[in-house]
Design a protein around this motif. Sequence first.
Motif, PDB file in Angstrom:
ATOM      1  N   ARG A 230     -14.273  -1.871 -27.171  1.00  0.00           N
ATOM      2  CA  ARG A 230     -14.996  -3.143 -27.144  1.00  0.00           C
ATOM      3  C   ARG A 230     -15.269  -3.526 -25.700  1.00  0.00           C
ATOM      4  NH1 ARG A 230     -11.906  -7.694 -26.028  1.00  0.00           N
ATOM      5  NH2 ARG A 230      -9.661  -7.313 -25.803  1.00  0.00           N
ATOM      6  N   LEU A 231     -16.321  -4.274 -25.470  1.00  0.00           N
ATOM      7  CA  LEU A 231     -16.740  -4.634 -24.123  1.00  0.00           C
ATOM      8  C   LEU A 231     -15.785  -5.653 -23.504  1.00  0.00           C
ATOM      9  CD1 LEU A 231     -18.833  -4.542 -21.841  1.00  0.00           C
ATOM     10  CD2 LEU A 231     -20.090  -6.342 -23.042  1.00  0.00           C
ATOM     11  N   ILE A 232     -15.279  -5.344 -22.297  1.00  0.00           N
ATOM     12  CA  ILE A 232     -14.460  -6.268 -21.510  1.00  0.00           C
ATOM     13  C   ILE A 232     -15.339  -6.756 -20.363  1.00  0.00           C
ATOM     14  CG2 ILE A 232     -12.279  -6.610 -20.308  1.00  0.00           C
ATOM     15  CD1 ILE A 232     -11.946  -5.689 -23.203  1.00  0.00           C
ATOM     16  N   SER A 233     -16.087  -7.822 -20.610  1.00  0.00           N
ATOM     17  CA  SER A 233     -17.135  -8.229 -19.673  1.00  0.00           C
ATOM     18  C   SER A 233     -16.602  -8.815 -18.372  1.00  0.00           C
ATOM     19  CB  SER A 233     -18.071  -9.246 -20.343  1.00  0.00           C
ATOM     20  OG  SER A 233     -17.346 -10.387 -20.751  1.00  0.00           O
ATOM     21  N   ASN A 234     -15.332  -9.240 -18.339  1.00  0.00           N
ATOM     22  CA  ASN A 234     -14.776  -9.817 -17.111  1.00  0.00           C
ATOM     23  C   ASN A 234     -13.950  -8.808 -16.316  1.00  0.00           C
ATOM     24  OD1 ASN A 234     -12.710  -9.687 -19.024  1.00  0.00           O
ATOM     25  ND2 ASN A 234     -11.666 -11.496 -18.230  1.00  0.00           N
ATOM     26  N   PHE A 235     -14.068  -7.528 -16.649  1.00  0.00           N
ATOM     27  CA  PHE A 235     -13.343  -6.506 -15.892  1.00  0.00           C
ATOM     28  C   PHE A 235     -13.770  -6.553 -14.426  1.00  0.00           C
ATOM     29  CE2 PHE A 235     -12.674  -2.316 -14.095  1.00  0.00           C
ATOM     30  CZ  PHE A 235     -11.400  -2.008 -14.534  1.00  0.00           C
ATOM     31  N   PRO A 236     -12.822  -6.490 -13.481  1.00  0.00           N
ATOM     32  CA  PRO A 236     -13.152  -6.616 -12.061  1.00  0.00           C
ATOM     33  C   PRO A 236     -13.690  -5.325 -11.442  1.00  0.00           C
ATOM     34  CG  PRO A 236     -10.799  -6.353 -12.303  1.00  0.00           C
ATOM     35  CD  PRO A 236     -11.367  -6.434 -13.707  1.00  0.00           C
ATOM     36  N   GLY A 237     -14.951  -5.051 -11.684  1.00  0.00           N
ATOM     37  CA  GLY A 237     -15.568  -3.845 -11.142  1.00  0.00           C
ATOM     38  C   GLY A 237     -16.876  -3.543 -11.844  1.00  0.00           C
ATOM     39  N   ARG A 238     -17.273  -2.295 -11.791  1.00  0.00           N
ATOM     40  CA  ARG A 238     -18.509  -1.885 -12.452  1.00  0.00           C
ATOM     41  C   ARG A 238     -18.237  -1.533 -13.918  1.00  0.00           C
ATOM     42  NH1 ARG A 238     -21.882   2.378  -8.996  1.00  0.00           N
ATOM     43  NH2 ARG A 238     -20.008   3.658  -9.241  1.00  0.00           N
ATOM     44  N   ILE A 239     -19.157  -1.899 -14.777  1.00  0.00           N
ATOM     45  CA  ILE A 239     -19.015  -1.660 -16.211  1.00  0.00           C
ATOM     46  C   ILE A 239     -20.230  -0.867 -16.694  1.00  0.00           C
ATOM     47  CG2 ILE A 239     -18.727  -2.716 -18.485  1.00  0.00           C
ATOM     48  CD1 ILE A 239     -17.624  -5.188 -17.081  1.00  0.00           C
ATOM     49  N   PHE A 240     -19.983   0.170 -17.478  1.00  0.00           N
ATOM     50  CA  PHE A 240     -21.039   1.049 -17.955  1.00  0.00           C
ATOM     51  C   PHE A 240     -20.950   1.241 -19.464  1.00  0.00           C
ATOM     52  CE2 PHE A 240     -19.906   2.111 -13.645  1.00  0.00           C
ATOM     53  CZ  PHE A 240     -21.113   2.297 -12.997  1.00  0.00           C
ATOM     54  N   GLU A 241     -22.105   1.375 -20.090  1.00  0.00           N
ATOM     55  CA  GLU A 241     -22.165   1.775 -21.488  1.00  0.00           C
ATOM     56  C   GLU A 241     -22.309   3.289 -21.528  1.00  0.00           C
ATOM     57  OE1 GLU A 241     -24.620   0.608 -25.531  1.00  0.00           O
ATOM     58  OE2 GLU A 241     -25.618   0.449 -23.591  1.00  0.00           O
ATOM     59  N   ILE A 242     -21.462   3.944 -22.309  1.00  0.00           N
ATOM     60  CA  ILE A 242     -21.475   5.404 -22.359  1.00  0.00           C
ATOM     61  C   ILE A 242     -22.558   5.879 -23.326  1.00  0.00           C
ATOM     62  CG2 ILE A 242     -20.148   7.450 -23.000  1.00  0.00           C
ATOM     63  CD1 ILE A 242     -17.657   5.975 -22.000  1.00  0.00           C
ATOM     64  N   VAL A 243     -23.418   6.753 -22.817  1.00  0.00           N
ATOM     65  CA  VAL A 243     -24.516   7.303 -23.612  1.00  0.00           C
ATOM     66  C   VAL A 243     -24.092   8.597 -24.296  1.00  0.00           C
ATOM     67  CG1 VAL A 243     -26.893   8.172 -23.551  1.00  0.00           C
ATOM     68  CG2 VAL A 243     -26.206   6.272 -22.055  1.00  0.00           C
ATOM     69  N   LYS A 300      -9.173  18.370 -19.433  1.00  0.00           N
ATOM     70  CA  LYS A 300     -10.547  18.821 -19.633  1.00  0.00           C
ATOM     71  C   LYS A 300     -11.479  18.171 -18.621  1.00  0.00           C
ATOM     72  CE  LYS A 300     -14.132  19.029 -23.235  1.00  0.00           C
ATOM     73  NZ  LYS A 300     -14.497  18.596 -24.615  1.00  0.00           N
ATOM     74  N   ARG A 301     -12.346  19.005 -18.008  1.00  0.00           N
ATOM     75  CA  ARG A 301     -13.358  18.500 -17.079  1.00  0.00           C
ATOM     76  C   ARG A 301     -14.599  18.094 -17.880  1.00  0.00           C
ATOM     77  NH1 ARG A 301      -9.934  18.715 -12.615  1.00  0.00           N
ATOM     78  NH2 ARG A 301      -9.261  20.854 -12.231  1.00  0.00           N
ATOM     79  N   VAL A 302     -15.117  16.890 -17.587  1.00  0.00           N
ATOM     80  CA  VAL A 302     -16.256  16.409 -18.351  1.00  0.00           C
ATOM     81  C   VAL A 302     -17.277  15.742 -17.431  1.00  0.00           C
ATOM     82  CG1 VAL A 302     -14.949  16.072 -20.483  1.00  0.00           C
ATOM     83  CG2 VAL A 302     -15.166  14.187 -18.823  1.00  0.00           C
ATOM     84  N   LEU A 303     -18.487  15.601 -17.975  1.00  0.00           N
ATOM     85  CA  LEU A 303     -19.548  14.838 -17.347  1.00  0.00           C
ATOM     86  C   LEU A 303     -19.932  13.732 -18.322  1.00  0.00           C
ATOM     87  CD1 LEU A 303     -21.078  15.027 -14.670  1.00  0.00           C
ATOM     88  CD2 LEU A 303     -22.871  16.301 -15.849  1.00  0.00           C
ATOM     89  N   ILE A 304     -19.893  12.478 -17.849  1.00  0.00           N
ATOM     90  CA  ILE A 304     -20.142  11.323 -18.712  1.00  0.00           C
ATOM     91  C   ILE A 304     -21.457  10.668 -18.302  1.00  0.00           C
ATOM     92  CG2 ILE A 304     -19.204   9.156 -19.605  1.00  0.00           C
ATOM     93  CD1 ILE A 304     -16.450  10.073 -18.602  1.00  0.00           C
ATOM     94  N   LYS A 305     -22.377  10.544 -19.241  1.00  0.00           N
ATOM     95  CA  LYS A 305     -23.673   9.920 -18.986  1.00  0.00           C
ATOM     96  C   LYS A 305     -23.582   8.443 -19.380  1.00  0.00           C
ATOM     97  CE  LYS A 305     -27.191  12.195 -20.532  1.00  0.00           C
ATOM     98  NZ  LYS A 305     -28.181  12.735 -21.524  1.00  0.00           N
ATOM     99  N   THR A 306     -23.939   7.549 -18.456  1.00  0.00           N
ATOM    100  CA  THR A 306     -23.797   6.114 -18.704  1.00  0.00           C
ATOM    101  C   THR A 306     -25.003   5.325 -18.198  1.00  0.00           C
ATOM    102  OG1 THR A 306     -22.768   5.520 -16.584  1.00  0.00           O
ATOM    103  CG2 THR A 306     -21.304   6.378 -18.290  1.00  0.00           C
ATOM    104  N   ARG A 307     -25.064   4.073 -18.654  1.00  0.00           N
ATOM    105  CA  ARG A 307     -25.996   3.073 -18.113  1.00  0.00           C
ATOM    106  C   ARG A 307     -25.165   1.868 -17.674  1.00  0.00           C
ATOM    107  NH1 ARG A 307     -29.106   4.812 -22.607  1.00  0.00           N
ATOM    108  NH2 ARG A 307     -31.071   5.834 -21.965  1.00  0.00           N
ATOM    109  N   GLN A 308     -25.462   1.343 -16.502  1.00  0.00           N
ATOM    110  CA  GLN A 308     -24.680   0.242 -15.974  1.00  0.00           C
ATOM    111  C   GLN A 308     -25.020  -1.064 -16.677  1.00  0.00           C
ATOM    112  OE1 GLN A 308     -24.865  -0.010 -11.728  1.00  0.00           O
ATOM    113  NE2 GLN A 308     -23.166  -1.435 -11.596  1.00  0.00           N
ATOM    114  N   LEU A 309     -23.947  -1.822 -17.023  1.00  0.00           N
ATOM    115  CA  LEU A 309     -24.130  -3.127 -17.646  1.00  0.00           C
ATOM    116  C   LEU A 309     -23.887  -4.252 -16.658  1.00  0.00           C
ATOM    117  CD1 LEU A 309     -22.339  -2.600 -21.084  1.00  0.00           C
ATOM    118  CD2 LEU A 309     -24.773  -2.496 -20.577  1.00  0.00           C
TER     119      LEU A 309
END
Length: 313
Positions: A230-243, A300-309
């Motif tokens: 769930r979205l934690i909109s007051n997190f102190p930093g950058r927030i991204f939605e994972i695509v 595991k090494r991964v690549l995560i595609k996101t869009r910044q919120l």
Amino acid sequence: MRGNTFVDLTGGFGVDASFFSESFEKGIYVERQKELVEIVRHNFAALNILNVDIVHSDALHYLEKLSAVDCIFIDPSRRSFAGNRVMLIQDCDPDLISFQKELLNKADKVLVKLSPMLDVKSVLHDIRKIGEIHILSVDNDCKELLLMMNKEQKGEPVVTCVNFKGDGLQSDSFYYSDEVGMSAVLAKDIKAYLYEPNVSVMKAGFFKSISKRYDVEKLHINSHLYTSGRLISNFPGRIFEIVNTSSMNKKDLKYFLSDVEKANISVRNFPLSVDELRKKIKIREGGALYLFATTLADGKRVLIKTRQLFSFD
């Protein structure tokens, strides 16, 4: 910072002393460079700052004869006599470590401004009687490390991580003893949102505390990236939605990146640098997408595609 009397022992151009003068009945500006003293004498008169005495003296010499005051402010010079930039407390002028007891003999509180490059835990080792530590960032760029020394201080200091962005403000306070006694909550899988703490939190190293406080799970003990369903909109930093997420398998990457021409790339706990990864996957810089290369809790090494919120950088 309020009271009857303050002393700025490293006055410089007088900017700090001018702001302190608004919160204290009386102040003393001390500066050893005669040219600066004359500039400040002129400017304070022009600005009608009448409650600050201007003194041409060396900080340590003046400290010896100083009567008790409410607060002392000191911002040691971060340049050597040769003009080279220095960082360690003992290399600054004056050396705070060598006369910290004398400072607290003359004031109940001592506010110190230090280089943002200093390691916070090393400061705790070198300086005693610290009641508060403030790590100050502007637009996610760490600017200052402030210490509040307190003559009556007992126990550990509170560490406050602050990030300013326009009219916005992120601020969280922690204790290192809580961080040490806490277990990291590791994510079993990647959920809907990705979080990257602001630079003040990162510098302080409260990686487990931030996870517990905001109910987000750490991707890996050393990755310092977090996820939640769930979205934690007051997190102190950058927030991204994972695509989407991909392994580093060549076939998986080809499908994963088929519609990506350019993206912003970050690496956390990953064997390749940003430049090396960009060369490997042949993606140009920029655009609305953010790619995070990292390691999960299972290795595991991964690549995560996101869009910044949301962003405070």
